[in-house]
Design a protein around this motif. Structure first.
Motif, short mmCIF file in Angstrom:
data_model
loop_
_atom_site.label_atom_id
_atom_site.label_comp_id
_atom_site.label_asym_id
_atom_site.label_seq_id
_atom_site.Cartn_x
_atom_site.Cartn_y
_atom_site.Cartn_z
N GLU A 98 0.83 -1.20 0.00
CA GLU A 98 0.00 0.00 0.00
C GLU A 98 0.87 1.25 0.00
OE1 GLU A 98 -2.63 -0.24 3.31
OE2 GLU A 98 -3.86 -1.84 2.42
N ASP A 99 0.32 2.35 -0.54
CA ASP A 99 1.08 3.60 -0.62
C ASP A 99 1.50 4.10 0.76
OD1 ASP A 99 0.83 3.57 -3.34
OD2 ASP A 99 -0.81 5.02 -3.42
N GLU A 100 0.64 3.89 1.75
CA GLU A 100 0.95 4.34 3.10
C GLU A 100 1.72 3.23 3.82
OE1 GLU A 100 0.29 7.31 4.37
OE2 GLU A 100 -0.59 7.95 2.46
N PHE A 101 3.01 3.45 4.01
CA PHE A 101 3.82 2.50 4.76
C PHE A 101 4.76 3.27 5.67
CE2 PHE A 101 6.44 3.53 1.11
CZ PHE A 101 7.74 3.52 1.60
N GLY A 102 5.26 2.58 6.69
CA GLY A 102 6.11 3.24 7.67
C GLY A 102 7.50 2.64 7.71
N THR A 103 8.46 3.47 8.11
CA THR A 103 9.82 3.00 8.41
C THR A 103 10.15 3.46 9.81
OG1 THR A 103 10.70 4.98 7.30
CG2 THR A 103 10.64 2.95 6.03
N VAL A 104 10.43 2.50 10.69
CA VAL A 104 10.74 2.81 12.08
C VAL A 104 12.00 2.05 12.47
CG1 VAL A 104 8.33 3.23 12.68
CG2 VAL A 104 9.30 0.95 12.97
N TYR A 105 12.71 2.56 13.46
CA TYR A 105 13.89 1.85 13.95
C TYR A 105 13.45 0.58 14.67
CZ TYR A 105 16.69 5.92 12.75
OH TYR A 105 17.32 6.92 12.05
N GLY A 106 14.19 -0.49 14.45
CA GLY A 106 13.90 -1.75 15.12
C GLY A 106 14.11 -1.63 16.61
N PRO A 107 13.59 -2.57 17.38
CA PRO A 107 13.76 -2.52 18.84
C PRO A 107 15.23 -2.55 19.23
CG PRO A 107 12.92 -4.66 18.12
CD PRO A 107 12.86 -3.77 16.93
N GLY A 108 15.50 -1.95 20.39
CA GLY A 108 16.88 -1.85 20.85
C GLY A 108 17.58 -3.18 20.97
N VAL A 168 7.45 -2.49 -4.06
CA VAL A 168 7.06 -1.23 -4.68
C VAL A 168 5.68 -0.86 -4.16
CG1 VAL A 168 8.40 -1.72 -6.75
CG2 VAL A 168 5.98 -2.30 -6.71
N THR A 169 5.39 0.44 -4.15
CA THR A 169 4.07 0.88 -3.72
C THR A 169 3.06 0.70 -4.85
OG1 THR A 169 4.38 3.16 -4.43
CG2 THR A 169 5.10 2.59 -2.18
N TYR A 170 1.80 0.67 -4.47
CA TYR A 170 0.72 0.49 -5.44
C TYR A 170 0.75 1.57 -6.52
CZ TYR A 170 -4.12 0.44 -7.16
OH TYR A 170 -5.24 0.42 -7.94
N SER A 171 0.92 2.84 -6.12
CA SER A 171 0.94 3.93 -7.10
C SER A 171 2.14 3.83 -8.02
CB SER A 171 0.93 5.29 -6.38
OG SER A 171 -0.28 5.49 -5.71
N ASP A 172 3.30 3.50 -7.47
CA ASP A 172 4.49 3.38 -8.30
C ASP A 172 4.37 2.21 -9.27
OD1 ASP A 172 5.70 5.58 -7.21
OD2 ASP A 172 6.88 4.45 -5.74
N PHE A 173 3.73 1.13 -8.82
CA PHE A 173 3.52 0.00 -9.71
C PHE A 173 2.63 0.41 -10.88
CE2 PHE A 173 0.79 -3.56 -10.99
CZ PHE A 173 1.75 -4.46 -11.45
N ASN A 174 1.55 1.13 -10.59
CA ASN A 174 0.65 1.57 -11.66
C ASN A 174 1.33 2.52 -12.62
OD1 ASN A 174 -1.66 0.10 -10.99
ND2 ASN A 174 -2.33 1.62 -9.50
N ASP A 175 2.27 3.31 -12.11
CA ASP A 175 3.00 4.23 -12.99
C ASP A 175 4.01 3.52 -13.88
OD1 ASP A 175 1.64 6.40 -11.98
OD2 ASP A 175 3.20 6.96 -10.55
N SER A 176 4.53 2.40 -13.40
CA SER A 176 5.64 1.74 -14.09
C SER A 176 5.23 0.54 -14.92
CB SER A 176 6.70 1.30 -13.07
OG SER A 176 7.20 2.41 -12.35
N TYR A 177 4.03 0.01 -14.69
CA TYR A 177 3.59 -1.21 -15.37
C TYR A 177 2.27 -0.96 -16.10
CZ TYR A 177 7.26 -3.84 -13.10
OH TYR A 177 8.49 -4.30 -12.69
N PHE A 178 2.09 -1.66 -17.19
CA PHE A 178 0.91 -1.50 -18.05
C PHE A 178 0.15 -2.82 -18.09
CE2 PHE A 178 -1.08 -1.65 -22.30
CZ PHE A 178 -1.83 -0.48 -22.26
N ARG A 179 -1.16 -2.73 -17.85
CA ARG A 179 -1.99 -3.94 -17.88
C ARG A 179 -2.44 -4.25 -19.30
NH1 ARG A 179 -7.78 -4.39 -14.95
NH2 ARG A 179 -8.50 -3.66 -16.97
N VAL A 180 -2.33 -5.50 -19.68
CA VAL A 180 -2.77 -5.91 -21.01
C VAL A 180 -3.43 -7.29 -20.92
CG1 VAL A 180 -0.51 -6.88 -21.56
CG2 VAL A 180 -2.07 -6.28 -23.41
#
Length: 583
Positions: A98-108, A168-180
């Motif tokens: 999904e387009d909304e994803f997070g990056t956080v530091y792993g546990p100590g 890859v994110t959903y939006s980036d996939f749609n921008d980079s790939y073409f459905r046929v």
């Protein structure tokens, strides 16, 4: 809660969510059938990442860059350390998140004591994956991927332990790939069957070659065994797919010279229909240097026979509706001729064959139901198929043009998927279908065969599931394979489903938020219909190629033709009507 209900079925799709997965996509941006086509093309310059990014930002930008597959994913490699950049060999499965994803530091406890190392957790939700066959498989599992980084001598954070798979994110996939849609045929008829695939969109000039590469590789894994491929396994390209001086697109096949004239005509239909979405040029079809079909060298889509007609009801058939135990015409509102229209049966649901000359009726008899099958307007034969509930029947198309269908499907008591076959003596005999993978999702409360007969859409556990119909070579048994749960997080409390085209479904739900939606057969996206004028919950829905959609809500029948349309009252609306088109 949804994920828990699907745990059994998702085990079948383990490779969907395992980043060390079992699928692959082309590692190059230009997977043409003939590698020589790449010669002489300039290498795309890859910019270095923005200086002084923190570890969290490096991981985020790495994901964004992963949607650019040029030069062996050079854009993504730019975020890796020197040695890792050279040695990284992603397993080539493409995980779409999904387009909304997070990056956080792993546990100590998981962090290195070295201050120059950081562990970052990438968190989000999967949308699905693109397999080695370039087909999309949906998934709604959570994403939690560890990524380790190290501070380099130049003061820049770089990834030293990247994921095994590309994300890859959903939006980036749609921008980079073409459905046929890539086309094959129903196993025992001339109905064309679309197989949705995704190819790298740029450069646009390479799209025809990429589509031919998919077509020559055969059907996707999900449709394997459910369709026929006249091209066969020996067909290849003799040289590049190229443009001729007169503007035609030359497709130089080899390995098909031994095919019959009939199969060569089917091959022409496969190629021309598959390429119609990526070129407007005439298609010059060659077999070992001469016309594939003698006397017909250049093709346009309009010159291909209308193979789809076998899978589409005639415009002269307006459809029917079940109202208070009687069948009526959607076109006039009047009861139909025969016992199904004069009140002799207590009709609960029914189905008209694609050609319109056959009728299957589910009749209420006390606390139970029974199935009747016969000619339209005549008295129907009772099928020996006892049950307390039975889904609305669904007809398989006839195996020959102008012929009658010899098979229809229903589900008895939510767990017994049955195909009913016409025997030599005219009797209709039930035979169970192996649907164990679908039943793992939940009880089946709705079923619609695609009008080409190669797929089936079902309502299982309140969700939409699509599976391929795989028949034994001798026709003795049928298995539902490769089930896919479509838009599990959005489509729930589903009450009815139908095929608006061979690769697109229309769905009605009991939900106030999404009463009616359209979804492709692979489930990659969802289009919500305007809900103006509708009164939830929906009760039934029907659709067919070139027909307005008809939905039954709490007040009656409504029609619309597209997603943005405002629903209009059906001219023959009735409060309890359940509409259906042939099929």
């Amino acid at each position: 809660m949804i994920r828990g209900r699907f745990r059994v079925l998702l085990a079948v799709f383990a490779c969907v969510v395992t980043l060390g997965g079992c699928a692959a996509i082309p590692a190059e941006s230009q997977p043409e059938a003939i590698p020589r086509e790449r010669l002489g093309q300039p290498t795309q310059e890859v910019p270095e990442p923005t200086p002084d990014l923190d570890p969290l930002s490096v991981v985020r930008e790495f994901v964004r860059a992963s949607a650019q597959p040029t030069n062996d994913h050079a854009a993504a490699r730019a975020y890796l350390s020197g040695n890792t950049r050279r040695e990284w060999k992603p397993d080539q499965s493409l995980a779409i998140i999904e387009d909304e994803f997070g990056t956080v530091y792993g546990p100590g406890t998981q962090q290195s004591p070295d201050a120059d190392e950081r562990l970052v957790m990438l968190r989000g939700n999967f949308v699905g994956r693109l397999g080695s066959d370039s087909a999309f498989i949906p998934s709604d599992e959570p994403v939690q991927v560890p990524v380790r980084l190290r501070l380099q001598a130049d003061g820049q954070w770089r990834i030293v332990d990247p994921p095994d798979s590309l994300l890859v994110t959903y939006s980036d996939f749609n921008d980079s790939y073409f459905r046929v849609p890539v086309y094959f045929f129903a196993p025992d008829s001339s109905a064309l069957v679309p197989d949705l695939r995704y190819v790298v969109a740029r450069p646009q000039s390479g799209l025809p070659a990429r589509v031919m590469d998919l077509l020559l590789a055969g059907p996707s894994n999900g449709l394997s065994g459910a369709v026929r491929n006249p091209l066969g396994e020996s067909a290849t390209l003799e040289s590049n797919v190229t443009g001729a001086n007169d503007g035609a697109l030359v497709v130089p096949l080899t390995g098909v010279e031994e095919q019959s004239l009939q199969d060569k005509e089917l091959i022409a239909a496969q190629v021309v229909r598959s390429l119609q979405y990526v070129t407007t040029s005439r298609i010059r079809l060659l077999s070992d240097g001469t016309a594939l079909v003698p006397g017909h060298i250049d093709w346009r889509p309009s010159e291909v026979p209308a193979y789809e007609a076998q899978a589409s009801p005639s415009s002269e058939l307006p459809g029917l509706m079940a109202v208070e135990g009687v069948l009526r015409s959607l076109g006039t509102g009047a009861p139909i001729d025969g016992p199904a229209g004069d009140g002799a049966y207590k009709v609960e649901s029914a189905a008209q064959s694609i050609t319109g000359d056959q009728l299957a009726v589910v009749e209420r008899v006390g606390p139970a139901v029974r199935l009747r099958v016969g000619d339209y307007g005549a008295e129907d034969r009772i099928v020996d198929l006892p049950g307390l509930t039975m889904t609305r029947p669904s007809w398989r198309p006839a195996t020959s043009s102008g012929g009658k269908s010899g098979e229809l499907w229903t589900v008895v008591d939510g767990s017994n998927v049955v195909r009913v076959l016409r025997g030599p003596d005219g009797r209709w005999l039930p035979q169970s279908v192996n649907a164990s993978e679908v039943l793992a999702v939940g009880p089946i409360t709705g079923l619609r065969l695609s009008r080409d007969g190669s797929r089936v859409a079902m309502i299982a556990g309140g969700h939409v599931v699509v599976a391929s119909v795989v028949r034994a070579p001798d026709g003795s048994s049928v298995t539902l394979r490769a089930p896919r749960i479509l838009q599990a997080g959005e489509l729930h409390s589903v009450v009815d489903v139908d095929w608006i085209s061979q690769d697109t479904l229309i769905v009605a739900t009991a939900s106030d938020s999404i009463p009616v939606a359209r979804v492709p057969v692979d489930g990659l996206r969802l289009d919500q219909f305007n809900s103006s004028n509708l009164t939830p919950p929906m009760r039934a829905i029907t659709a067919a190629p070139g027909r307005p959609i008809v939905v039954a809500d709490a007040s009656g029948l409504w029609t619309a033709s597209d997603v943005g349309d405002v629903w209009r009252p059906h001219p023959h609306t009735r409060p309890e009507a359940k509409p259906f088109y042939p099929g």
